[in-house]
Structures are given as C-alpha cells and as structure tokens.
Write a protein that holds these residues in place. Structure first.
Motif, PDB file in Angstrom:
ATOM      1  N   ALA A  73     -10.060   0.686   4.342  1.00 54.25           N
ATOM      2  CA  ALA A  73      -8.667  -0.084   4.388  1.00 54.25           C
ATOM      3  C   ALA A  73      -9.658  -1.557   4.140  1.00 54.25           C
ATOM      4  CB  ALA A  73      -8.286   0.433   4.931  1.00 54.25           C
TER       5      ALA A  73
ATOM      6  N   LEU B 189      -0.038   9.891   4.228  1.00 52.67           N
ATOM      7  CA  LEU B 189      -1.358   8.353   4.429  1.00 52.67           C
ATOM      8  C   LEU B 189      -1.213   7.235   2.810  1.00 52.67           C
ATOM      9  CD1 LEU B 189      -2.650   6.649   6.241  1.00 52.67           C
ATOM     10  CD2 LEU B 189      -5.003   8.544   5.224  1.00 52.67           C
TER      11      LEU B 189
ATOM     12  N   GLU C 123       4.892   5.088  -2.234  1.00 54.06           N
ATOM     13  CA  GLU C 123       4.249   4.635  -1.415  1.00 54.06           C
ATOM     14  C   GLU C 123       5.536   3.545  -1.289  1.00 54.06           C
ATOM     15  OE1 GLU C 123       1.564  -0.102  -1.135  1.00 54.06           O
ATOM     16  OE2 GLU C 123       2.696   0.789  -2.666  1.00 54.06           O
TER      17      GLU C 123
ATOM     18  N   ILE D   7      -2.049  -0.509   5.593  1.00 49.47           N
ATOM     19  CA  ILE D   7      -2.054   1.208   5.312  1.00 49.47           C
ATOM     20  C   ILE D   7      -1.057   2.148   5.817  1.00 49.47           C
ATOM     21  CG2 ILE D   7      -2.286   2.843   7.098  1.00 49.47           C
ATOM     22  CD1 ILE D   7      -5.452   2.041   7.314  1.00 49.47           C
TER      23      ILE D   7
ATOM     24  N   ILE E  33      -3.400   4.381   1.418  1.00 43.67           N
ATOM     25  CA  ILE E  33      -4.066   3.137   1.551  1.00 43.67           C
ATOM     26  C   ILE E  33      -4.354   2.951   0.676  1.00 43.67           C
ATOM     27  CG2 ILE E  33      -6.524   3.271   2.192  1.00 43.67           C
ATOM     28  CD1 ILE E  33      -5.587   5.196   3.703  1.00 43.67           C
ATOM     29  N   ASP E  34      -3.783   0.961   1.125  1.00 45.35           N
ATOM     30  CA  ASP E  34      -4.325  -0.287  -0.344  1.00 45.35           C
ATOM     31  C   ASP E  34      -4.011  -0.074  -1.018  1.00 45.35           C
ATOM     32  OD1 ASP E  34      -5.947  -1.599   1.695  1.00 45.35           O
ATOM     33  OD2 ASP E  34      -7.921  -0.981   0.933  1.00 45.35           O
TER      34      ASP E  34
ATOM     35  N   ARG F 182      -4.608  15.069  -1.804  1.00 44.92           N
ATOM     36  CA  ARG F 182      -5.300  13.234  -1.937  1.00 44.92           C
ATOM     37  C   ARG F 182      -5.116  13.071  -3.074  1.00 44.92           C
ATOM     38  NH1 ARG F 182      -9.324   9.784  -3.376  1.00 44.92           N
ATOM     39  NH2 ARG F 182     -10.044   8.262  -1.959  1.00 44.92           N
TER      40      ARG F 182
ATOM     41  N   VAL G 200      -1.197  -2.706   9.432  1.00 43.72           N
ATOM     42  CA  VAL G 200      -1.053  -1.337   9.097  1.00 43.72           C
ATOM     43  C   VAL G 200       0.555  -0.824   9.942  1.00 43.72           C
ATOM     44  CG1 VAL G 200      -1.559   0.819  10.914  1.00 43.72           C
ATOM     45  CG2 VAL G 200      -2.847  -1.145  10.120  1.00 43.72           C
TER      46      VAL G 200
ATOM     47  N   VAL H 141      -6.300  -6.204   8.574  1.00 39.66           N
ATOM     48  CA  VAL H 141      -5.218  -4.131   7.325  1.00 39.66           C
ATOM     49  C   VAL H 141      -3.481  -4.384   8.576  1.00 39.66           C
ATOM     50  CG1 VAL H 141      -4.649  -2.731   6.904  1.00 39.66           C
ATOM     51  CG2 VAL H 141      -7.638  -3.761   6.755  1.00 39.66           C
TER      52      VAL H 141
ATOM     53  N   ASP I  36     -11.154   7.139   5.036  1.00 45.17           N
ATOM     54  CA  ASP I  36     -10.230   6.186   3.646  1.00 45.17           C
ATOM     55  C   ASP I  36      -9.668   4.679   4.813  1.00 45.17           C
ATOM     56  OD1 ASP I  36     -10.360   7.072   1.078  1.00 45.17           O
ATOM     57  OD2 ASP I  36      -9.107   8.479   1.223  1.00 45.17           O
ATOM     58  N   ILE I  37      -9.061   5.549   6.028  1.00 43.12           N
ATOM     59  CA  ILE I  37      -9.390   4.414   6.527  1.00 43.12           C
ATOM     60  C   ILE I  37      -9.436   3.073   7.416  1.00 43.12           C
ATOM     61  CG2 ILE I  37      -8.004   4.066   9.130  1.00 43.12           C
ATOM     62  CD1 ILE I  37      -6.551   7.017   9.114  1.00 43.12           C
TER      63      ILE I  37
ATOM     64  N   ALA J 213      -8.620  -1.086  11.990  1.00 41.30           N
ATOM     65  CA  ALA J 213      -8.499  -1.205  10.820  1.00 41.30           C
ATOM     66  C   ALA J 213      -6.922  -2.600  11.050  1.00 41.30           C
ATOM     67  CB  ALA J 213      -7.047  -0.391   9.639  1.00 41.30           C
TER      68      ALA J 213
END
Length: 411
Positions: free
Chosen positions: A83, A168, A206, A87, A170-171, A196, A117, A115, A79-80, A110
């Motif tokens: 991205a 973690l 988030e 992240i 992602i997006d 997950r 991060v 990205v 997944d990283i 990334a």
C-alpha cells in the motif's frame, strides 16, 4: 368479583408457565454448552478439502475467491505491505495470536511509511482479547465500535447492533470481503469464503466503509466520487442505524427468480418465515435447492435452533447437507449458473435484521461456475440429512428443539 379472582389466577399461572419455560431454556443452554465444551477436548484436528485461490477477470476488474484462510491472509498481508496511500480495515473478531499480530504489525509498518490507515473493530466481539492488543500505534486512526452506539436510545435494539463486517481496502484499488475474521484458528481450521475485488466494485465498498466511519469516527473521510451504475457486482449493506436491511431482500428476490438450482452455504441456518417459505416454494417448482451447514458449529445453541427448521425444509423438498470435521463459516450462495453472493451475513435474524453487514451480489457465469465448483467439492465432505432419518431422532432431541423454539427470533 369472581371474574377478577379468575383473572388473577390466570395471570399467576401464566407467569409460572413463562418462568418455567425460561428456566427450562436456561437449563438446556447450560447443559448443551457444557456437553459441547467437554466434547471439543476430544475432537480430532479439523480437516477438509478446499480449493486454491481462483482469479477471474471481467469488464469490472479481477475477482479472486478464497476458501482457505492462510491463502487469504498471505495475499492480504502482501497488499498491505504494498500500500502507498490509504488502508481501510474493518473486522468483527481480531485475535491477538500469530496471524492477528502479523496483521497488526503490517498495518503499523504501513502507517510509519506514510500510508493513511483506518481501523474499525467490534468491541463486544473482542471482549476476550487482551485490551493491550488494541493499543494500536498512534499513527493509526482507530474506531472501536462500542457496546452501545451513541446517539440512539438504549431501548432501541439497533443501538446494540454489532458491526459484523470484514472488509479491507487498499489504495482505493483492491477490496477484500467475506466471512473470515482474523486469527490462527480461521487460517487453517475453519472452512470459510472470502473474495478479492478490483475495478468498479471497489469504490462501492470504499463508500460503505467511509459512511460507517464518518457516522461515528474522526477524522472525517472524503466521500467517494468515482462510482458507476453498470458494474456486474452490486454491494448490499445492512445499516441498523437507518433501519435498512437490503441483504434479506436480495436473497428473497434471487431465490424467487431461481429456475434450475439454488445452492447455499451458511454457518447458521435460522431463517425467518419469509425465507423459509421462499426456499420451499423454489423446491416445489422443481429448483434443486441445497444448503450446506456445519454438522457442529462453534455455537451449539444456534445448531439446536437451526435443527428446528429441518423437518419443514426437508418436507418441502429442500436438501440439507452437514459439513464434517470442521466448522464451515461461509455465507455464500449461487443460483442458476449466473448469480452469486459472498459476504458477511448469515442466514439468521442477527445478520439479516440486526447487525451491520456487507454482501456483494455478482452476475456472471464464470463466477457462478467457480462457486458451483466450490460447493460441489464441499458436498464431498458432507453427510446428507434425509427426512426419514430426521424423523427417527430421539424424543429428547425433539423436546429440546421445541423448548428452545421461542428463542429463534433472537438469533
């Protein structure tokens, strides 16, 4: 005058007793730590059963549950690498070994492809990790949670609170949360649980990351606006800086509602009076209360503090199971085939009344069924502790538990 002299003598004796108790505790801790360190040299390679990652789908999005670290890390790394925009990564322990370096390299790649991060890690938890490992690429935004949080008086216990969270995102589409730190040891040798999530729970997680980041780090991240009220997954976060600790309340409410079963797995079982009495009350009304803990954890003192609760729990009808041949580090529970929680908070004061923590609370029969299946498989790797057997432990063990008992509120 005579009364004054007697008070002085009493004060002197009290100081001697307290100093003697403190000295005895230090001696016991030193001996236990030394014995444990010696025994670890001869322990066999850890082995334990685990489930393959299981994916469920409901109206809120996909849920995938992990019980083996290597499976989790493979998906996290994938997944990283996929991205495209942002992240957010937060961890308690981040080892500078094989998997630790792979995560670091993936985050660096990334950042170099554009990205955004952001990384948070805890300074205290990584004191033994070489400092050069955390010289991350300049394109990565980094916040090292300090030993002492700025902006609060040093005498406040919450100023020393650790960020024990493992998160973690992602997006803004996928989020990982659970007990796994980052490192080779956790990939294969520890039994832990992680989740997950996609869909409606992601903005909530988030938001938790952004609030923590914006309190101390820069650049300031924009607030999350697309949050919902009707998700079957709720996020609970302990925030010491605000003296807010809802995860304990979540547990108390859920256990109090239990009618059929309450199955819990915890790395460290050092419950306060409220949690202890609530567990016993559930068992007394016929709820099948079972708790899995490690037979030998990575913190020997925590093990001995935990054992001080066994007799009362067993007398109250709570069943205790010791996980064999490996460290079980999960922080999970499932109740009545409908309610489950996975997260970072242990059943102790450090997690429930001190540290920054995150747990998700899930209402759903499918998730509860998977969690019950995982618990049942883990039971096959456990030895049950009975009250009769526990009462037969040595007088030395009982005395050790009694001397260490005053330390329980600190753990």
């Amino acid at each position: 005058m005579i009364g004054y002299v007697n008070l002085r003598r009493l004060g002197t004796w009290l100081r001697r007793i307290l100093l003697g108790l403190f000295g005895s505790q230090l001696l016991i801790i030193a001996v236990l730590t030394g014995i444990d360190s010696y025994r670890k040299r001869f322990r066999p390679q850890p082995s334990f059963p685990y489930c393959l990652p299981q994916t469920l789908a409901d109206d809120s999005g996909d849920v995938r549950i992990y019980t083996f670290g290597a499976d989790l890390y493979d998906d996290m790394l994938a997944d990283i690498d996929a991205a495209t925009t942002r992240i957010d990564f937060e961890t308690f322990i981040w080892k500078s070994d094989g998997y630790g370096q792979r995560v670091k390299d993936a985050l660096t790649r990334a950042a170099h492809r554009g990205v955004d991060v952001h990384v948070i890690y805890d300074r205290f938890a990584n004191l033994v990790v070489p400092r050069r490992f955390f010289d991350l690429d300049p394109k990565i935004h980094v916040h090292e949670h300090p030993l002492l949080r700025r902006g609060q008086p040093a005498w406040l216990p919450t100023s020393w609170a650790r960020t024990h969270r493992k998160l973690l995102i992602i997006d803004s589409k996928v989020a990982y949360l659970g007990g796994y730190n980052i490192g080779d040891l956790y990939a294969t040798d520890w039994r832990d649980t992680h989740i997950r999530l996609s869909g409606s729970p992601v903005p909530e997680l988030e938001n938790a990351f952004i609030d923590f980041w914006n309190a101390d780090a820069r650049p300031v991240l924009p607030e999350v606006t697309e949050r919902t009220w009707d998700s079957p997954v709720r996020v609970h976060r302990n925030i010491p800086s605000l003296f807010t600790f809802p995860i304990r309340s979540m547990y108390l409410e859920a256990i109090d509602r239990a009618n059929r079963n309450c199955w819990m797995t915890h790395a460290y079982l050092i419950p306060d009076e409220g949690l202890t009495s609530t567990l016993i009350a559930a068992a007394s009304r016929g709820v099948d209360v079972r708790i899995i803990v490690p037979a030998a954890s990575n913190h020997v003192v925590a093990d001995w503090l935990s054992r001080g609760f066994y007799r009362r729990l067993l007398e109250g009808g709570v069943r205790l199971f010791l996980f064999q041949n490996a460290m079980v580090h999960a922080k999970t529970a499932t109740i009545d085939g409908i309610w489950s929680t996975i997260g970072t908070a242990n059943m102790d004061n450090l997690s429930l009344a001190f540290n920054y923590e995150l747990n998700v609370e899930i209402l759903g029969a499918e998730t509860a069924q998977v969690m019950e299946g995982i618990f049942s498989q883990d039971l096959g790797n456990c030895v049950e502790v009975t009250l009769e057997e526990w009462e037969r432990r040595s007088i030395v063990a009982k005395a050790t538990e009694a001397i260490l008992a005053p330390l329980r509120p600190l753990f």
